[in-house]
Design a protein around this motif. Structure first.
Motif, PDB file in Angstrom:
ATOM      1  N   GLY B 136       0.995  -1.156   0.009  1.00 38.63           N
ATOM      2  CA  GLY B 136       0.001  -0.036   0.092  1.00 38.63           C
ATOM      3  C   GLY B 136       0.868   1.333   0.021  1.00 38.63           C
ATOM      4  O   GLY B 136       2.270   1.095  -0.359  1.00 38.63           O
ATOM      5  N   ASP B 137       0.225   2.232   0.310  1.00 39.07           N
ATOM      6  CA  ASP B 137       1.029   3.419   0.534  1.00 39.07           C
ATOM      7  C   ASP B 137       2.172   3.344   1.420  1.00 39.07           C
ATOM      8  O   ASP B 137       3.307   4.245   1.034  1.00 39.07           O
ATOM      9  CB  ASP B 137       0.263   4.644   0.802  1.00 39.07           C
ATOM     10  N   GLY B 138       1.945   2.807   2.565  1.00 40.38           N
ATOM     11  CA  GLY B 138       3.192   2.610   3.418  1.00 40.38           C
ATOM     12  C   GLY B 138       4.144   2.041   2.676  1.00 40.38           C
ATOM     13  O   GLY B 138       5.360   2.061   3.213  1.00 40.38           O
ATOM     14  N   ASN B 256       5.772  12.437   1.894  1.00 37.79           N
ATOM     15  CA  ASN B 256       4.412  12.783   2.600  1.00 37.79           C
ATOM     16  C   ASN B 256       4.646  14.261   3.277  1.00 37.79           C
ATOM     17  O   ASN B 256       4.399  15.321   3.081  1.00 37.79           O
ATOM     18  CB  ASN B 256       3.753  11.956   3.321  1.00 37.79           C
ATOM     19  N   GLU B 257       5.022  14.245   4.446  1.00 40.61           N
ATOM     20  CA  GLU B 257       5.436  15.327   5.363  1.00 40.61           C
ATOM     21  C   GLU B 257       6.044  15.149   6.596  1.00 40.61           C
ATOM     22  O   GLU B 257       6.945  13.979   6.536  1.00 40.61           O
ATOM     23  CB  GLU B 257       3.805  15.469   6.036  1.00 40.61           C
ATOM     24  N   VAL B 258       6.644  16.168   7.185  1.00 34.10           N
ATOM     25  CA  VAL B 258       7.289  16.033   8.554  1.00 34.10           C
ATOM     26  C   VAL B 258       6.334  16.363   9.570  1.00 34.10           C
ATOM     27  O   VAL B 258       5.681  17.613   9.249  1.00 34.10           O
ATOM     28  CB  VAL B 258       8.603  16.659   8.545  1.00 34.10           C
ATOM     29  N   SER B 296      -0.641  16.128   0.801  1.00 34.81           N
ATOM     30  CA  SER B 296      -1.882  16.798   1.008  1.00 34.81           C
ATOM     31  C   SER B 296      -3.001  15.918   1.396  1.00 34.81           C
ATOM     32  O   SER B 296      -3.848  16.154   1.773  1.00 34.81           O
ATOM     33  CB  SER B 296      -2.168  17.743  -0.063  1.00 34.81           C
ATOM     34  N   THR B 297      -2.933  14.564   0.643  1.00 35.27           N
ATOM     35  CA  THR B 297      -4.234  13.787   0.777  1.00 35.27           C
ATOM     36  C   THR B 297      -3.994  12.583   2.008  1.00 35.27           C
ATOM     37  O   THR B 297      -4.646  11.736   2.068  1.00 35.27           O
ATOM     38  CB  THR B 297      -4.295  12.966  -0.581  1.00 35.27           C
ATOM     39  N   ALA B 298      -2.831  13.090   2.899  1.00 29.16           N
ATOM     40  CA  ALA B 298      -2.465  12.259   4.072  1.00 29.16           C
ATOM     41  C   ALA B 298      -2.901  12.756   5.200  1.00 29.16           C
ATOM     42  O   ALA B 298      -4.048  13.220   5.384  1.00 29.16           O
ATOM     43  CB  ALA B 298      -0.969  11.708   3.839  1.00 29.16           C
ATOM     44  N   LEU B 301      -4.567  16.162   5.302  1.00 24.19           N
ATOM     45  CA  LEU B 301      -6.069  16.195   5.050  1.00 24.19           C
ATOM     46  C   LEU B 301      -6.858  15.765   6.240  1.00 24.19           C
ATOM     47  O   LEU B 301      -7.894  16.464   6.327  1.00 24.19           O
ATOM     48  CB  LEU B 301      -6.229  14.922   3.974  1.00 24.19           C
ATOM     49  N   SER B 302      -6.533  14.971   6.990  1.00 27.96           N
ATOM     50  CA  SER B 302      -7.296  14.742   8.110  1.00 27.96           C
ATOM     51  C   SER B 302      -7.300  15.702   9.125  1.00 27.96           C
ATOM     52  O   SER B 302      -8.143  15.737  10.074  1.00 27.96           O
ATOM     53  CB  SER B 302      -6.423  13.284   8.966  1.00 27.96           C
ATOM     54  N   SER B 303      -6.157  16.633   9.038  1.00 31.01           N
ATOM     55  CA  SER B 303      -6.160  17.669   9.997  1.00 31.01           C
ATOM     56  C   SER B 303      -6.980  19.280   9.166  1.00 31.01           C
ATOM     57  O   SER B 303      -6.802  19.958   9.905  1.00 31.01           O
ATOM     58  CB  SER B 303      -4.594  18.259  10.361  1.00 31.01           C
TER      59      SER B 303
ATOM     60  N   PRO C 322      -9.694  12.580  11.866  1.00 31.03           N
ATOM     61  CA  PRO C 322     -10.026  11.265  11.174  1.00 31.03           C
ATOM     62  C   PRO C 322      -9.711  11.210   9.699  1.00 31.03           C
ATOM     63  O   PRO C 322      -9.597  12.213   9.047  1.00 31.03           O
ATOM     64  CB  PRO C 322     -11.779  11.693  11.053  1.00 31.03           C
ATOM     65  N   ARG C 323      -9.396  10.004   9.362  1.00 32.46           N
ATOM     66  CA  ARG C 323      -8.995   9.684   7.950  1.00 32.46           C
ATOM     67  C   ARG C 323     -10.122   9.519   7.102  1.00 32.46           C
ATOM     68  O   ARG C 323     -10.598   8.488   6.552  1.00 32.46           O
ATOM     69  CB  ARG C 323      -8.231   8.306   7.731  1.00 32.46           C
ATOM     70  N   SER C 324     -10.988  10.434   6.942  1.00 28.12           N
ATOM     71  CA  SER C 324     -12.438  10.270   6.234  1.00 28.12           C
ATOM     72  C   SER C 324     -12.773  11.859   6.044  1.00 28.12           C
ATOM     73  O   SER C 324     -12.536  12.528   6.733  1.00 28.12           O
ATOM     74  CB  SER C 324     -13.475   9.812   7.029  1.00 28.12           C
TER      75      SER C 324
HETATM   76  N1  NAI Z   1      -4.580  11.087  11.609  1.00 32.23           N
HETATM   77  C1  NAI Z   1      -3.833  10.691  10.527  1.00 32.23           C
HETATM   78  O1  NAI Z   1      -4.585  10.975   9.305  1.00 32.23           O
HETATM   79  C2  NAI Z   1      -2.883  10.148  10.390  1.00 32.23           C
HETATM   80  C3  NAI Z   1      -2.142   9.861   9.084  1.00 32.23           C
HETATM   81  N2  NAI Z   1      -0.944   9.450   9.196  1.00 32.23           N
HETATM   82  C4  NAI Z   1      -0.123   9.082   7.883  1.00 32.23           C
HETATM   83  O2  NAI Z   1       0.372   8.014   7.333  1.00 32.23           O
HETATM   84  C5  NAI Z   1       1.297   8.026   6.747  1.00 32.23           C
HETATM   85  C6  NAI Z   1       2.261   6.760   6.943  1.00 32.23           C
HETATM   86  O3  NAI Z   1       1.430   5.832   6.311  1.00 32.23           O
HETATM   87  P1  NAI Z   1       1.611   4.130   6.949  1.00 32.23           P
HETATM   88  O4  NAI Z   1       2.766   3.831   7.630  1.00 32.23           O
HETATM   89  O5  NAI Z   1       0.904   3.569   6.074  1.00 32.23           O
HETATM   90  O6  NAI Z   1       0.649   4.519   8.215  1.00 32.23           O
HETATM   91  P2  NAI Z   1      -0.942   4.014   8.637  1.00 32.23           P
HETATM   92  O7  NAI Z   1      -0.904   2.604   8.958  1.00 32.23           O
HETATM   93  O8  NAI Z   1      -1.294   4.738   9.889  1.00 32.23           O
HETATM   94  O9  NAI Z   1      -1.786   4.387   7.497  1.00 32.23           O
HETATM   95  C7  NAI Z   1      -1.986   5.602   6.883  1.00 32.23           C
HETATM   96  C8  NAI Z   1      -3.062   5.703   6.114  1.00 32.23           C
HETATM   97  O10 NAI Z   1      -2.665   7.160   4.965  1.00 32.23           O
HETATM   98  C9  NAI Z   1      -2.750   6.572   3.684  1.00 32.23           C
HETATM   99  N3  NAI Z   1      -1.832   7.484   2.904  1.00 32.23           N
HETATM  100  C10 NAI Z   1      -0.422   7.549   3.146  1.00 32.23           C
HETATM  101  N4  NAI Z   1       0.102   8.087   2.439  1.00 32.23           N
HETATM  102  C11 NAI Z   1      -1.013   8.679   1.670  1.00 32.23           C
HETATM  103  C12 NAI Z   1      -1.114   9.854   0.739  1.00 32.23           C
HETATM  104  N5  NAI Z   1      -0.105  10.631   0.204  1.00 32.23           N
HETATM  105  N6  NAI Z   1      -2.257  10.099   0.120  1.00 32.23           N
HETATM  106  C13 NAI Z   1      -3.218   9.473   0.659  1.00 32.23           C
HETATM  107  N7  NAI Z   1      -3.290   8.606   1.534  1.00 32.23           N
HETATM  108  C14 NAI Z   1      -2.011   8.215   2.155  1.00 32.23           C
HETATM  109  C15 NAI Z   1      -2.494   5.018   3.781  1.00 32.23           C
HETATM  110  O11 NAI Z   1      -2.900   4.413   2.609  1.00 32.23           O
HETATM  111  C16 NAI Z   1      -3.227   4.453   5.152  1.00 32.23           C
HETATM  112  O12 NAI Z   1      -4.525   4.442   4.791  1.00 32.23           O
HETATM  113  C17 NAI Z   1       2.056   9.196   7.134  1.00 32.23           C
HETATM  114  O13 NAI Z   1       2.928   9.817   6.442  1.00 32.23           O
HETATM  115  C18 NAI Z   1       1.120  10.218   7.543  1.00 32.23           C
HETATM  116  O14 NAI Z   1       0.822  10.946   6.344  1.00 32.23           O
HETATM  117  C19 NAI Z   1      -0.068   8.660   9.997  1.00 32.23           C
HETATM  118  C20 NAI Z   1      -0.731   9.040  11.425  1.00 32.23           C
HETATM  119  C21 NAI Z   1      -1.692   9.754  11.603  1.00 32.23           C
END
Ligand code: NAI
Ligand code: NAI
Ligand code: NAI
Ligand code: NAI
Lengths: 432, 432, 432, 432
Positions: B136-138, B256-258, B296-298, B301-303, C322-324
């Motif tokens: 996946g993205d991870g 993605n981000e810091v 921006s979609t990670a 976006l949630s924030s 939230p991731r939505s």
């Molecule tokens: N509350 C939130 O939204 C949080 C988001 N993250 C994101 O997770 C990323 C790390 O990913 P994992 O190790 O898989 O962690 P994870 O298992 O917590 O999953 C993160 C989710 O974000 C999605 N994702 C990752 N990069 C994306 C992008 N560029 N655009 C759209 N969706 C994206 C993945 O498909 C997955 O559904 C971090 O870079 C951060 O952006 C991490 C912690 C909390």
């Protein structure tokens, strides 16, 4: 209310079919000829503090049917429904809005009731026992607006037709069971045994005896959600009421919300907001929404408001496109009056007021005010008054129902209709 | 880069199967034995100012395969994929991460390449021609992090496996076609006629001559989206770099981000934000995100951040749960440096820093800074350098493609994955 | 409650000053020696349905003073305040938390009361008549947490000190008037004439006779806002309670909110949300907040929640990042139970739980649940029970006060503290 | 452009003062009599990639002055300003809009220039060297709209007058220095030594020789922010242009945004959105905004859009009150065309289109489209073309300026005007 209606054939109906043998059946009769209104009570259910039980003192007779306009399929459904009611519950009288009456009375082999355009509100309040709507949320809002000057609204049984909405509870294909349950609701409680009046009206052609049996038990009642409305008054700068219809002195009730908006003026409006009689803030915005919890899923939601459960006694104050980074929507106690005032800074430009998506004919000018307070819903001896009694869909089986069960419809609506918290991901597409 | 690896069987691999006749095939070889890296160019396409064309000077040989961990189905897919590459493109060498190498090398009838845990980054940068990810993205983020200290990242061909993500472009069932297209991309352009080196490596068992024919044309190239990264440095209060690995002096890149976050401290963090070297604001919040458009979609976006197209050269500054009503997310030019500084008001409490979802081992304390600037992507003579070259899925047919066609994948992702602007209503449920 | 405390000088206090002549005055006494608690009633005021009137059956005696930690100015203010209370109201007994008692008892020329660290809650509930806090919102939250297992909380008089907060009502410079008004509140009503007990305790040195006169009228009462709390229980997967302190079997009350959060885990949490016993949604997020209306201006606000007036009987369900795209905050009826459950998809990873900004010592693992319901606030014969009785600042003059007047403090807080709808523009800068 | 203007005294001016001896001075002259336009170049500054340097080939002569309407103080300021320009820079010619010309020409002891109402655009483009605005953001937008059909806009020097805005850069009290700096900008560079033409025009009455000296250095240039506009076309369902003025065939440029809105219709609009020629989504909303980065702090901000720095080459797509929980604002590349199309589902109802807050005279009906693309800003040999060249306020001292310094105005605007991230707390009120 004038007394223009002296003939069985109303002056506003063309008497074209008067010579046919069925003429007397296909006429439109005035409301005055109907028996007086039967008002149900709403009892709190044991261990429940949310939904109420509808209890008729005797079965409803005068049924107002409203439908969505300009939709042939729904007109056809209305005719089917009317025929069913007439044949199964011969003691019911069907009331239609003037346009619908005109449209379908000739398709029905029995007389219906209506009223002259513009004179509905007063007459309907005096006669309507039960409202049935066929359409979407807009149809429910229109039906409710017919009672927007009445403090007591008959219960509403709403069928969602094609255009699924958030307020509509029942699917049309359930109409036979739905009506029967509403019709019988609570009568066993009131009269000890149901036979005294229900036998002759029982659906003869309904062979689904299981369901039929179910709904005959003496404690079967349908559940009602009392939706609190907003009491709205619009006054000029000297405090004199200025509402739509000058003939009506009182307040107007809104089911969803009242809105002040810039409308076709391209400029920001400047609206002073008072809560509890005290100045809160000056809103510089496209407009302001004061919404009921019911309306929290309508315009207020689109403007960034929270979703508020209809049983939280509250008012929402939601700005539309405010020119400020820090104007967050507010949720206030239902009994705290809110006033929106068009300040001098608007330099003479008017704003538009809408109630439940219908524009109030006159705009408001500088110094005018829109005042809103939550409708008071009173309890007297465990019985409730006020609000819009909306008949809620759900199993009315014999088992003890929990609170959770009751909330089904609302939670379901959030998920299915609003796509609340809809999960990410590509469900339909397998990837390997 | 040390030279510990002298034997064909690496010291960190147990030599248990060394006696079997196929031992030499099932070994794990060190990266030093690989031929040097082949670096493609990315050409701007005529009338296009967005996606680029991948052009190999000669076909890629060293292929890094990464996969999602702890998912048996994906491990099986990886083995299938590896076998396909080895048999169809015999001149390719497959590189695996240490854990994957250990897990599957004995299931493959040919040697693979790997490196000692912790020594990957330097060696991989020198050898990897192409990256393929299965997950996946991870998984893409992890693959990218292997090159987080490299200014030049090999192109990435990503297969979404089960856990559909936003960055993954290809479906695994397309893997044969996908790899072939990438493998052949641009070689006709560079060498005039393709036969000089492609004939022996052409998939012999592939009978889908239509597709095969298609991809042989001299102007066939796959399209590449250069995803700009963030260049991140973390310094102590005296400006000295303090990054993860002390051995690495340079900067780190994020895809993605810091993030700076309160993490397990229950208290708000107070973070001074500078943009372009100038104080912008004091953020009192759970944390701060500096994101690329890709990110921006990670988390951003949630924030509450906006969705920014990956081709907009920008940085996003998005607060996490800010204690202010008026902290709106900002979108800044990619070349404007942003600094986050943990101010004195935090009274000694540390904050955590994460890059692409991986915590930086040390927290940052009072006076420490996280500095970010968008990666510089240079153009020289119509060729591009920098960024993470992501191979985009899409028809690579002969017809002239418009801009719209190219954006397919991003728009599609918004709609299918993020459920962007998902319509209201009860689609599955007919109502009458 | 053990009986360890047999000596006037508690074992946990070093008896260093025991030999001085003022030793007996400067000691710290155990709570058991205090007279029993006096519990006031809260009466609904005529024509008011919001704030209540505090009525003491007899004047309060046991006063708990809490203060912000590690702030010398506030410690000095506390000493000033304590001296004032002791000299002006000699019949009052001052209770301090262990750390504060240790810090200041030697600076006070009279004995104070305290309890062994960790044993506060039980003892305090039995003895405290009135709470006074000197600090910010955090100090009020901490004071309230001392009663987090008690269903009846004493009234709280809160002084904002430097760090202005949203919950703190009074300015410290008003402390003399404030305390007097609280002390006298409603005693005229209860006893017909005030002299029976108040004369000897009247502030002798207070020459502001105008104010003094004002507060002596028989109908002078301070106004109280009953802030509803959340009743929280944490259970393991088999429904057994698992709360902080294993010795306490019952529930815990929260004033602001309870939070489930990923904390230092960098991964999203997956939390199943049930409302009214029914599954609502699966939240994929940093965490979830269940907040009271009081907490609506705290963490929930930072996470995008609406501002809810403390008199709206409701619970807020607000997601954190939230991731939505479609997870909008919800406002639910206070009596609708909400459950957050850590589902299997979290693959064994724990989440952290915090109540009012304090971490619960154990994290929750897969299958564990946090259950919340609004505290029940009962009315019996016009008198109220439950909630945190917060003494509201405002004129308590003789004139008939309207509802609007009462809301002063909340509206004022929105505007002054939260900068709600703060107007655009450069106020300080004239332009020509 | 017609040739109606044959007399020195324009037909639309009443020649009432023609007999006075100063008549010839107080007249309003037609634009055709002005010398041809002088077009400056904009050079990239070394080590800078953001703001540009304004360089006149020879000093500007034709100065367009615009002012806010109906504000006597501003009219007085305009007269003061005009007098200063005429006396200090005798070779300049002042152009006014017809209404302003009519209002003040008799108060000025020298002739001014204007044009017949409705004929401005074409003539102004051919003659205006420099624009000066006195008013708020609305005045700048109006000035820019005079060039809304021109691809090359003269530089704008904007003075904020009372109504502080976000786009206005200079304070009116700085007008002498501001104009001189603009006037002299870059002429030393172009001509080697400044004396050739600047000596006679140097402000004789200006005794502030320090400042004067400063601005004479050969490398003094004012800094210019090129604000990219939107190129907008409105077409009917067959693709034929349908724009405001039928005489103008080309496109229109917007500085802030273009909006499609329900306006006075109380019903939701249904708008199909295409990006890059590809269908993106169906928006059900009050309306849609397509905004430039400059407009990101205007209407788009009120509708929930992010704040985008004016140097990020992008377009914002922001919905107004969308009927969807998941419609998040988008930021797209400036060169990606966006189309809004009023779909059939609107059942014949029109929508309104506004550009920079001014309604386009005709509404758009079913099938009509609004097409937008970011204005192309070209670089040729280090010089820039296109955009609205806004003269930025800031020290133009001799020291090497960093990037940060340049961004002053924007960051300052965020903080001072938008109250971005305004801190919580009661600043004005000490608490003890
Ligand atoms: N509350 C939130 O939204 C949080 C988001 N993250 C994101 O997770 C990323 C790390 O990913 P994992 O190790 O898989 O962690 P994870 O298992 O917590 O999953 C993160 C989710 O974000 C999605 N994702 C990752 N990069 C994306 C992008 N560029 N655009 C759209 N969706 C994206 C993945 O498909 C997955 O559904 C971090 O870079 C951060 O952006 C991490 C912690 C909390
Ligand atoms: N931008 C927006 O979101 C706008 C919303 N409206 C809403 O439309 C209502 C009038 O309805 P129509 O005459 O049908 O106008 P309409 O044809 O513009 O449709 C309004 C939409 O709102 C839905 N709706 C109405 N009440 C609702 C409720 N309580 N909860 C959830 N959804 C609800 C309807 O199902 C329909 O989809 C107004 O009361 C107002 O709330 C009206 C104008 C703009
Ligand atoms: N991102 C955020 O907004 C976070 C907020 N918090 C809040 O902090 C509270 C704990 O407070 P402290 O121990 O002082 O932690 P703290 O030192 O992190 O400060 C929390 C801030 O929230 C304010 N606050 C607390 N309760 C409030 C209320 N009901 N209305 C308005 N403002 C309020 C305080 O005045 C203070 O400014 C928690 O109950 C939680 O609500 C805690 C962590 C993060
Ligand atoms: N709800 C809203 O926020 C609305 C905003 N507008 C905006 O107003 C503009 C027209 O301006 P006026 O004729 O003065 O109308 P107006 O009298 O309605 O005032 C608009 C306000 O927006 C500010 N503004 C304009 N452009 C800005 C920018 N680029 N950045 C920050 N603030 C800006 C002005 O200073 C003024 O305060 C439109 O282009 C539109 O962006 C127009 C209608 C509603």
């Amino acid at each position: 209310m004038n007394t223009l209606l002296r003939h069985r054939i109303l002056p506003w109906r063309r008497p074209s079919r008067a010579f046919s043998t069925t003429a007397c059946l296909r006429t439109v009769l005035p409301l005055v000829t109907l028996p007086p209104r039967i008002t149900p009570t709403y009892a709190q259910r044991p261990h429940q503090n949310s939904l109420l039980s509808l209890q008729w003192p005797s079965p409803p007779r005068n049924i107002l049917l409203t439908k969505k306009k300009r939709t042939p399929e729904i007109t056809a459904s209305l005719i089917e429904y009317a025929n069913h009611l007439h044949s199964t519950y011969p003691s019911t009288n069907l009331i239609l809005e003037p346009s619908a009456a005109s449209e379908i009375h000739s398709s029905l082999p029995f007389p219906i009731y209506s009223y002259p355009e513009g004179e509905g509100p007063g007459q309907l309040t005096e006669k309507t026992d039960l409202i049935c709507t066929l359409g979407g949320d807009g149809t429910i809002l229109r039906a409710s607006s017919l009672f927007s000057h009445a403090s007591s609204v008959p219960p509403i049984l709403s069928f969602a037709m094609g255009t699924i909405g958030f307020l509509g509870e029942w699917k049309f294909r359930e109409y036979k069971r739905a009506f029967r349950e509403v019709y019988m609701s609570g009568i066993g409680d009131a009269y000890g045994h149901i036979n005294t009046f229900s036998t002759p009206t029982l659906p003869p052609g309904d062979h689904d005896s299981a369901i039929r049996g179910k709904s005959l038990g003496s404690h079967r009642t349908v559940r009602v959600l009392l939706r609190n409305r907003l009491r709205v008054s619009i006054t000029d700068s000297s405090g004199r009421p200025l509402m739509d219809s000058p003939s009506i002195s009182g307040d107007t009730y809104a089911l969803n919300e009242v809105i002040v908006h810039r409308a076709s003026s391209p400029h920001l409006k400047i609206i002073d907001v008072y809560v509890g009689g005290r100045f809160l803030t000056e809103a510089v915005a496209d407009g302001m929404i004061i919404s009921s919890p019911t309306g929290s899923t309508a315009y207020s939601l689109s403007s960034g408001g929270s979703i508020v459960h209809p049983l939280v006694p509250s008012l929402l104050l939601t700005p539309i496109c405010p020119r400020s980074l820090s104007f967050r929507p507010l949720v206030l106690p239902a009994n705290m009056p809110i006033t929106l005032r068009l300040g001098e800074k608007n330099r003479g430009r008017e704003a538009e007021v809408s109630i439940d998506g219908k524009r109030v004919s006159e705009g408001i000018g500088v110094g005018m005010e829109v005042r809103v307070v939550g409708e008071e819903v009173r309890t007297q001896g465990g019985k409730w008054e006020g609000g819009v009694p909306s008949i809620v869909r759900g199993t009315v089986g014999g088992r003890e129902e929990g609170l959770g069960d009751e909330e089904d419809h609302w939670v379901g609506g959030l998920n299915a209709l609003l796509k609340f918290n809809y999960p990410f991901g590509d469900q339909d597409n397998s990837s390997s």
